[in-house]
Scaffold this active site. Structure first.
Site, PDB file in Angstrom:
ATOM      1  N   CYS A 107       1.015  -1.265  -0.178  1.00 52.10           N
ATOM      2  CA  CYS A 107      -0.183  -0.033   0.034  1.00 52.10           C
ATOM      3  C   CYS A 107       0.998   1.173  -0.068  1.00 52.10           C
ATOM      4  CB  CYS A 107      -0.726  -0.114   1.122  1.00 52.10           C
ATOM      5  SG  CYS A 107      -1.864  -1.533   1.401  1.00 52.10           S
TER       6      CYS A 107
ATOM      7  N   GLY B 233      -1.687   1.364  -4.995  1.00 53.38           N
ATOM      8  CA  GLY B 233      -2.951   0.530  -4.356  1.00 53.38           C
ATOM      9  C   GLY B 233      -3.908   1.223  -5.008  1.00 53.38           C
TER      10      GLY B 233
ATOM     11  N   ASN C 270       1.430   0.455   5.456  1.00 56.75           N
ATOM     12  CA  ASN C 270       1.887  -0.527   4.480  1.00 56.75           C
ATOM     13  C   ASN C 270       2.936  -1.676   4.830  1.00 56.75           C
ATOM     14  OD1 ASN C 270       4.859   0.105   1.882  1.00 56.75           O
ATOM     15  ND2 ASN C 270       3.058  -1.200   1.638  1.00 56.75           N
ATOM     16  N   GLY C 271       2.612  -2.743   4.410  1.00 59.70           N
ATOM     17  CA  GLY C 271       3.547  -3.779   4.524  1.00 59.70           C
ATOM     18  C   GLY C 271       2.715  -5.036   5.257  1.00 59.70           C
TER      19      GLY C 271
ATOM     20  N   TYR D 157      10.475  -2.606  -9.421  1.00 63.58           N
ATOM     21  CA  TYR D 157       8.870  -2.527  -9.994  1.00 63.58           C
ATOM     22  C   TYR D 157       7.913  -1.379  -9.250  1.00 63.58           C
ATOM     23  CZ  TYR D 157       4.076  -3.427 -10.800  1.00 63.58           C
ATOM     24  OH  TYR D 157       2.654  -3.090 -11.312  1.00 63.58           O
TER      25      TYR D 157
END
Ligand code: AMP
Length: 500
Positions: free
Chosen positions: A36, A62, A137-138, A279
């Site tokens: 995210c 996201g 995030n994670g 990426y």
């Protein structure tokens, strides 16, 4: 969709799954992966508006849901929804409600099976210490185990996400202050995370002990800002100050006073995720002080040195591989061409639940330029191969468009291990390079030749002063997981990532 449903929609298939471990059986379900983007601000008269703009800059992290929570010193104000940031905040009323000078926001990546509004972040809870909002995030690798323990003790969970586990741990802490309670909670969990916590009058940012997930600190005039990526700072006109250090907790409270402390008991070796460079991050962001586009270009150059090809043109897979493809072209001297046109209005193909769905979405998304391709020997550069869907499809497409030869070049090593720290790739069993040699992958995707960038070449391309691959998290390529995954995790996993 309810988190307990399987992809096939069969609620009876509630198997325990653990997508990361070697040798686990292929199962359509997913773990609690949350890849995210987060953003927070302290001390801005229009906090919600700034968060909104920053979230738009972080949209690539996201697209499933978005949410903002603000605080005015006494209350929290929340708006969340499924979809893109611009859709969720389409109505002016939704922004107007978000008063206060402190705010956090979140964009959530789609992980099929857990796509429902209840899983949208920030997670908001009312506690005896006041309102608390968490944006994360994670992924916490031990969240299902802790959740199980908490549920056995009577705790009630309303979402399938591990952020809620943290909220419970904070609330249960007997520590005197909210900061101490947060430290208490953080010390009970393990994984890769960048976490923002909003109380009624303060903003807290924490990065995991290895710094696997990114978190940046910036300044917008007199306000402090925290973001997953620096591109958010550029968008709102903020200045980059520094990266939040691995294991660091930053608390911003009255009049913008910033306090930094380490929340790790024993310092861990920094191991930022290399896949952010490959990426995930935007090319105009800087990570660890280096520009992502430049790193990708250097990866392409390195790839050209390691794996030259006898060809007429180089093309990249838009958008994430363009940087690497231009690097490959410059180094090899083979002209770069615009060979694939991307339809920008098609959502990411990677996250489609079924293989047929992914394949037909790819057809809508990328179209080859026949005029460019006809009779040519083509080097096709992509940043990674995960399941192989994209490469297989593109090789066929380029041949149909007249390419004489297709030489696939990948600007990262073979992707063989699933990520437990918040990058949503396929499960191990679905990874095309898993258990296959490079020439077997080449045959599976139908290319004339295939070569990957070496692990060493990839690390070298970052230009960072690290002593080899151990300076990053490269678990997806090597299976060397810096944060151990609990042995008995399987017992506690349910479809959609819910703890049992
Ligand atoms: P696949 O088609 O499954 O082999 O996936 C590889 C393609 O998806 C490449 O073109 C990558 O640019 C892209 N990709 C790699 N990792 C991810 C990810 N975590 N989420 C979305 N797309 C990805």
């Amino acid at each position: 969709m309810d988190g307990r449903m399987t992809r096939s929609g069969d609620p009876t298939l509630r198997l325990a799954v653990h997508p990361y471990r070697e040798g686990w059986a292929t199962h359509p379900a997913k773990g609690p992966v949350d890849e995210c983007g987060v953003f927070g601000i302290y001390g801005h008269p229009e906090a919600a508006r700034v968060v909104y703009h920053a979230l738009i800059a972080l949209q690539h992290r996201g697209q499933e849901s978005a949410g903002i929570v603000t605080a005015d010193g006494a209350n929290l104000y929340t708006h969340r929804g499924l979809g893109l940031v611009s859709d969720v905040f389409e109505k002016p009323e939704s922004m107007a409600r978000l008063v206060g000078e402190i705010g956090i926001g979140h964009v959530r990546y789609a992980t099929y099976g857990a796509s429902r509004l209840g899983n949208a972040q920030p997670v908001v809870v009312n506690t005896r210490r006041g309102g608390l909002a968490l944006a994360h995030n994670g992924n916490l690798v031990d969240a299902p185990v802790i959740r199980h323990r908490l549920e056995e003790g009577g705790a009630i969970f309303t979402t399938a996400i591990d952020t809620e586990v943290l909220a419970h741990l904070i609330v249960r802490s007997r520590a005197a202050s909210i900061e101490e309670a947060i430290v208490d909670a953080i010390n009970q969990v393990h994984g890769g995370y960048a976490l923002l916590i909003l109380t009624e009058d303060r903003l807290v940012g924490i990065r995991d002990p290895h710094g696997i997930r990114p978190l940046q600190l910036g300044r917008l005039n007199g306000s402090w800002v925290l973001a997953s990526e620096t591109c958010a700072f550029d968008t709102i006109g903020a200045e980059f100050v520094r990266e939040v250090a691995p294991g660091e907790m930053i608390t911003i409270s009255e009049h913008g006073k910033l306090r930094s402390q380490s929340v790790v008991k024993e310092p861990a070796r920094p191991r930022p995720c290399i896949f952010e460079f490959i990426y995930f991050a935007r090319p105009d962001s800087n990570l660890a002080g280096v520009n992502v586009h430049s790193v990708r270009k250097a990866m392409g150059r390195e790839l050209a040195r390691e794996a030259p090809a006898d060809a007429d043109i180089v093309i990249g897979v838009p958008d994430s591989s363009i940087s690497a493809a231009t690097g490959y072209a410059e180094e090899s001297g083979i002209p770069y061409e615009m060979g694939l046109i991307k339809n920008r209005y098609i959502a990411r193909t990677f996250i489609m639940p079924t293989q047929t769905g992914r394949e037909s979405a790819l057809k809508l998304k990328l179209n080859p330029l026949r005029k460019v391709m006809e009779g040519k020997r083509v080097v096709l550069v992509d940043d990674s191969i995960v399941r192989g869907t994209t490469s297989r499809h593109l090789v066929k497409l380029l041949r149909e468009a007249g390419a004489r030869e297709v030489h696939m070049r990948i600007a990262s090593p073979p992707y063989r291990y699933s990520c437990p720290y918040g990058i949503d790739t396929a499960q191990s069993g679905e990874l095309i390079a898993r258990g296959r040699e490079v020439d077997e992958v080449r045959d599976a995707i139908g290319a004339d030749s295939l070569a990957y960038l070496s692990l060493e070449g990839m690390v070298k391309a970052t230009g960072l002063p690290v002593d080899g691959p151990g300076g990053f998290c490269v678990a997806c390529f090597t299976g060397d997981y810096p944060v151990p995954i609990p042995e008995d995790l399987d017992k506690y996993m349910l479809e959609g990532g819910k703890g049992r």
